[in-house]
Write an enzyme that holds these catalytic residues in place. Structure first.
Site, mmCIF file in Angstrom:
data_model
loop_
_atom_site.group_PDB
_atom_site.id
_atom_site.type_symbol
_atom_site.label_atom_id
_atom_site.label_comp_id
_atom_site.label_asym_id
_atom_site.label_seq_id
_atom_site.Cartn_x
_atom_site.Cartn_y
_atom_site.Cartn_z
ATOM 1 N N ASP A 1 -3.370 4.380 -1.827
ATOM 2 C CA ASP A 1 -4.247 4.812 -0.736
ATOM 3 C C ASP A 1 -4.070 6.301 -0.435
ATOM 4 O O ASP A 1 -3.545 6.692 0.622
ATOM 5 C CB ASP A 1 -3.936 3.975 0.526
ATOM 6 N N GLY B 1 1.099 -2.701 8.705
ATOM 7 C CA GLY B 1 2.276 -1.864 8.445
ATOM 8 C C GLY B 1 3.336 -2.078 9.493
ATOM 9 O O GLY B 1 4.078 -3.058 9.441
ATOM 10 N N ARG B 2 3.363 -1.167 10.481
ATOM 11 C CA ARG B 2 4.451 -1.130 11.468
ATOM 12 C C ARG B 2 4.634 -2.464 12.190
ATOM 13 O O ARG B 2 5.758 -2.812 12.539
ATOM 14 C CB ARG B 2 4.164 -0.010 12.481
ATOM 15 N N LYS C 1 -6.650 8.394 -0.486
ATOM 16 C CA LYS C 1 -7.930 8.806 0.144
ATOM 17 C C LYS C 1 -8.454 10.114 -0.450
ATOM 18 O O LYS C 1 -8.693 11.101 0.247
ATOM 19 C CB LYS C 1 -7.735 8.931 1.660
ATOM 20 N N THR D 1 -15.604 16.603 -9.889
ATOM 21 C CA THR D 1 -14.761 16.629 -11.099
ATOM 22 C C THR D 1 -13.314 16.291 -10.754
ATOM 23 O O THR D 1 -12.650 15.528 -11.463
ATOM 24 C CB THR D 1 -14.813 18.050 -11.735
ATOM 25 N N THR D 2 -12.818 16.832 -9.650
ATOM 26 C CA THR D 2 -11.405 16.599 -9.304
ATOM 27 C C THR D 2 -11.178 15.163 -8.848
ATOM 28 O O THR D 2 -10.189 14.534 -9.237
ATOM 29 C CB THR D 2 -10.974 17.597 -8.211
ATOM 30 N N ASP E 1 -12.368 15.442 -2.683
ATOM 31 C CA ASP E 1 -12.410 16.760 -3.333
ATOM 32 C C ASP E 1 -13.743 16.876 -4.050
ATOM 33 O O ASP E 1 -14.607 16.014 -3.920
ATOM 34 C CB ASP E 1 -11.229 16.870 -4.325
ATOM 35 N N GLN F 1 -4.160 4.199 16.016
ATOM 36 C CA GLN F 1 -5.370 3.478 15.621
ATOM 37 C C GLN F 1 -6.200 3.267 16.887
ATOM 38 O O GLN F 1 -5.662 3.060 17.961
ATOM 39 C CB GLN F 1 -5.001 2.115 15.026
ATOM 40 N N LYS G 1 0.859 -1.202 0.000
ATOM 41 C CA LYS G 1 0.000 0.000 0.000
ATOM 42 C C LYS G 1 0.885 1.239 0.000
ATOM 43 O O LYS G 1 1.763 1.384 0.856
ATOM 44 C CB LYS G 1 -0.899 0.012 1.238
ATOM 45 N N THR H 1 -9.806 4.577 11.071
ATOM 46 C CA THR H 1 -9.694 3.715 12.265
ATOM 47 C C THR H 1 -9.183 4.487 13.480
ATOM 48 O O THR H 1 -9.188 3.957 14.597
ATOM 49 C CB THR H 1 -8.721 2.563 11.955
#
Lengths: 241, 241
Positions: free
Chosen positions: A64, A219-220, A66, A72-73, A69, A199, A37, A128
């Site tokens: 990712d 991840g971590r 996210k 259109t954007t 907007d 989180q 990701k 989260t």
């Protein structure tokens, strides 16, 4: 629960807190990684070049960023993102149905223009990091998180998105409403007793898969462990049982 | 209303619907442009290279990616973005106070590390594409847009951000609450009678400046007009009166 034949397909490694060289080193250490990701931090520093590098290494990409907007954007951003070859692209469901519908069409068009299979767009429901209290204090939204996630998932599904990102706490009741083809991607995965950083709504890997998560974002817990390869393998073992 | 000595400082050109070559051509056509806005579409396609190109041409940059993620990720994205030299960086106030505060600190650290003046972070309040009805139907938020913008601007200000992005419809009452140093940047600027595309809450340039806007974001009204240089000049003239 059906046995999982290829558990590494179920784990998306979040490349957070890393630069391009860190990513290359991690992939050397753990060649079994299938999904990665790319979030805001890495993309803001490296741009689309990091996606080409990952694709050359045969990795499947969840982009990712996210998007949130005006319609259109968001649509144009998804058109551009679909041409990078990313398999998953995230956008906030709170951008509204018009934005989600336009984005879904634009992603198909963008991919088709460069002969790629269209990406699946994933609707972000409630990050989260939110708890019911902080959500109510900061955003004056007096709905339970479950109710709101249910509503936002509905917006995502009705707009034709390929799935949602939600915390492990909501995956079970969402899976009861949506078929296996509707991806439920859950960050907030921790080994029991480990540090949850910022989180709030977390759970452990095998729990989340049992409750119906399509894939887990980790991840971590892996990338910052002393033995990342071992940690990746142990997560794979955990979810195969 | 005080006379505006350098109106081109008040106009930020939104580089939407353009690729890198279009941007280079536009800047050739209108060398008087001082500020440019790089949004999701251009950044997803080109990445940080487009920012270096714009800085080499001496342009001031509003990096408008509207970050909206968990606090750690928003902070790290702002750390990375602050090192590109962008003067303004946007993030959604609905990411919450924790994210905004962390982002503000991270942007200062990031800029200091490369000996740059810290950017101003701008809090996105309510996207100009929303109307009261669509906002209520899609997001089940039963607050008037004015009330919500007021609340989100407060979150931005209390978190130490440098300003807000709001529609022209909210700039007057916000300016009554915040000093001139608190930037109020307004997209949704149209010449009277022109096509409003998917913006809903719009107004004309001189109106917005009179009501207290610090700078105006103008895109298609200039970039897609038959004579962009003429349109840029006429907007400058309009706001100098």
């Amino acid at each position: 629960m059906k046995n999982i034949d290829n558990p590494s397909e179920k784990i998306i490694i979040a490349l957070d807190g890393m630069d391009k060289d860190d990513v290359v080193n991690l992939l050397k250490k753990i060649p079994e990684i299938v999904w990665v990701k790319v979030g805001l931090e890495l993309f803001v520093s490296e741009g689309p070049d990091v996606l080409s590098m990952l694709r050359e290494k045969g990795k499947k990409i969840f982009l990712d960023l996210k998007f949130h907007d005006i319609p259109t954007t968001v649509a144009r951003a998804c058109f551009a993102a679909s041409q990078t070859g990313a398999e998953f692209i995230s956008l906030h469901t709170c951008a509204g149905m018009k934005a989600l519908k336009m984005a879904n069409e634009a992603a198909k068009e963008g991919a088709a223009k460069v002969n790629l299979i269209p990406p699946k767009l994933l609707g972000i429901t409630i990050l989260t990091s939110w708890t019911r209290e902080s959500f109510c204090n900061d955003l004056l939204i007096n709905q339970s998180i479950n109710q709101r996630v249910k509503h936002l998932a509905e917006i995502a599904s009705n707009s034709g998105l390929g799935g949602c990102v939600c915390s492990p706490k909501e995956v079970q009741f969402l899976r009861e409403s949506y078929p296996e083809t509707f991806e439920l991607i859950t960050p907030g995965i921790r080994s029991l007793g480990s540090n949850i950083n910022d989180q709030s709504r977390v759970s452990d890997a095998s729990e989340a898969i049992k409750m119906g998560a399509s894939k887990l974002v980790i991840g971590r817990a892996i990338t910052q462990s002393n033995d990342s390869a071992y940690m990746f393998k142990s997560f794979c073992d955990k979810i195969s049982i």
